[in-house]
Design a protein around this motif. Sequence first.
Motif, PDB file in Angstrom:
ATOM      1  N   SER A 162      -4.778  -3.758  12.020  1.00 42.57           N
ATOM      2  CA  SER A 162      -5.219  -3.682  10.622  1.00 42.57           C
ATOM      3  C   SER A 162      -6.325  -2.639  10.433  1.00 42.57           C
ATOM      4  O   SER A 162      -6.339  -1.922   9.428  1.00 42.57           O
ATOM      5  CB  SER A 162      -5.676  -5.048  10.118  1.00 42.57           C
ATOM      6  OG  SER A 162      -6.795  -5.496  10.837  1.00 42.57           O
ATOM      7  N   VAL A 166      -5.451   6.270  16.653  1.00 46.15           N
ATOM      8  CA  VAL A 166      -5.137   6.869  15.362  1.00 46.15           C
ATOM      9  C   VAL A 166      -5.521   8.348  15.395  1.00 46.15           C
ATOM     10  O   VAL A 166      -6.669   8.688  15.692  1.00 46.15           O
ATOM     11  CB  VAL A 166      -5.902   6.160  14.218  1.00 46.15           C
ATOM     12  CG1 VAL A 166      -5.604   6.798  12.882  1.00 46.15           C
ATOM     13  CG2 VAL A 166      -5.577   4.676  14.195  1.00 46.15           C
ATOM     14  N   THR A 196      -6.149   4.939   8.743  1.00 43.22           N
ATOM     15  CA  THR A 196      -5.091   5.877   8.353  1.00 43.22           C
ATOM     16  C   THR A 196      -5.069   6.093   6.851  1.00 43.22           C
ATOM     17  O   THR A 196      -4.943   7.225   6.380  1.00 43.22           O
ATOM     18  CB  THR A 196      -3.721   5.353   8.833  1.00 43.22           C
ATOM     19  OG1 THR A 196      -3.766   5.223  10.254  1.00 43.22           O
ATOM     20  CG2 THR A 196      -2.613   6.313   8.453  1.00 43.22           C
ATOM     21  N   THR A 197      -5.218   5.026   6.076  1.00 40.48           N
ATOM     22  CA  THR A 197      -5.159   5.167   4.613  1.00 40.48           C
ATOM     23  C   THR A 197      -6.444   5.740   4.032  1.00 40.48           C
ATOM     24  O   THR A 197      -6.408   6.372   2.978  1.00 40.48           O
ATOM     25  CB  THR A 197      -4.867   3.813   3.932  1.00 40.48           C
ATOM     26  OG1 THR A 197      -5.871   2.881   4.301  1.00 40.48           O
ATOM     27  CG2 THR A 197      -3.507   3.293   4.336  1.00 40.48           C
ATOM     28  N   ASP A 231      -4.617   0.748  10.431  1.00 39.64           N
ATOM     29  CA  ASP A 231      -4.000   1.013   9.127  1.00 39.64           C
ATOM     30  C   ASP A 231      -5.042   1.397   8.093  1.00 39.64           C
ATOM     31  O   ASP A 231      -4.833   2.287   7.273  1.00 39.64           O
ATOM     32  CB  ASP A 231      -3.216  -0.205   8.642  1.00 39.64           C
ATOM     33  CG  ASP A 231      -1.976  -0.470   9.468  1.00 39.64           C
ATOM     34  OD1 ASP A 231      -1.525   0.445  10.188  1.00 39.64           O
ATOM     35  OD2 ASP A 231      -1.463  -1.600   9.395  1.00 39.64           O
ATOM     36  N   ARG A 232      -6.174   0.718   8.136  1.00 42.05           N
ATOM     37  CA  ARG A 232      -7.256   1.013   7.192  1.00 42.05           C
ATOM     38  C   ARG A 232      -7.787   2.441   7.399  1.00 42.05           C
ATOM     39  O   ARG A 232      -8.013   3.174   6.444  1.00 42.05           O
ATOM     40  CB  ARG A 232      -8.380  -0.008   7.390  1.00 42.05           C
ATOM     41  CG  ARG A 232      -9.552   0.177   6.504  1.00 42.05           C
ATOM     42  CD  ARG A 232      -9.307  -0.419   5.172  1.00 42.05           C
ATOM     43  NE  ARG A 232     -10.508  -0.289   4.355  1.00 42.05           N
ATOM     44  CZ  ARG A 232     -10.504  -0.361   3.060  1.00 42.05           C
ATOM     45  NH1 ARG A 232      -9.398  -0.597   2.413  1.00 42.05           N
ATOM     46  NH2 ARG A 232     -11.611  -0.212   2.385  1.00 42.05           N
ATOM     47  N   ASN A 274      -5.405   0.663  19.653  1.00 43.79           N
ATOM     48  CA  ASN A 274      -4.665   1.395  18.632  1.00 43.79           C
ATOM     49  C   ASN A 274      -5.290   2.776  18.525  1.00 43.79           C
ATOM     50  O   ASN A 274      -6.476   2.903  18.218  1.00 43.79           O
ATOM     51  CB  ASN A 274      -4.744   0.656  17.297  1.00 43.79           C
ATOM     52  CG  ASN A 274      -3.829   1.225  16.249  1.00 43.79           C
ATOM     53  OD1 ASN A 274      -3.072   2.151  16.510  1.00 43.79           O
ATOM     54  ND2 ASN A 274      -3.893   0.663  15.055  1.00 43.79           N
TER      55      ASN A 274
END
Length: 101
Positions: A87, A5, A93-94, A90-91, A3
């Motif tokens: 996951s 990012v 990114t936020t 996503d973590r 992934n």
Amino acid sequence: WENKVAVNTNFDDVDEFLEHIVKSTNMKCLTPTTALSGKCGFIAANLYARSIFGEDALANVSIEKQPNGKIGGYIRIRSKAQGIALSLGDRVTTQQRAPTK
């Protein structure tokens, strides 16, 4: 699985950003602190985590300070399982925005 990012943050110091990512993702930095010392405007570091289910994840952080003062680059998260790679992405990114003071 991998992934990738893109880093989009309002941090202005690469060392502070790396420390923030390490704390917010509960990962350990495998890169020795001696390799991260100094003020050169870029960082390449490896982070590692193991989930409670025994899944391993490796994150390669490659960031630099742009001429406009912002930090740019990528964080690549690799794991054997798709779930942990997504996951953690996503973590990141936020959590990549600087906390409000």
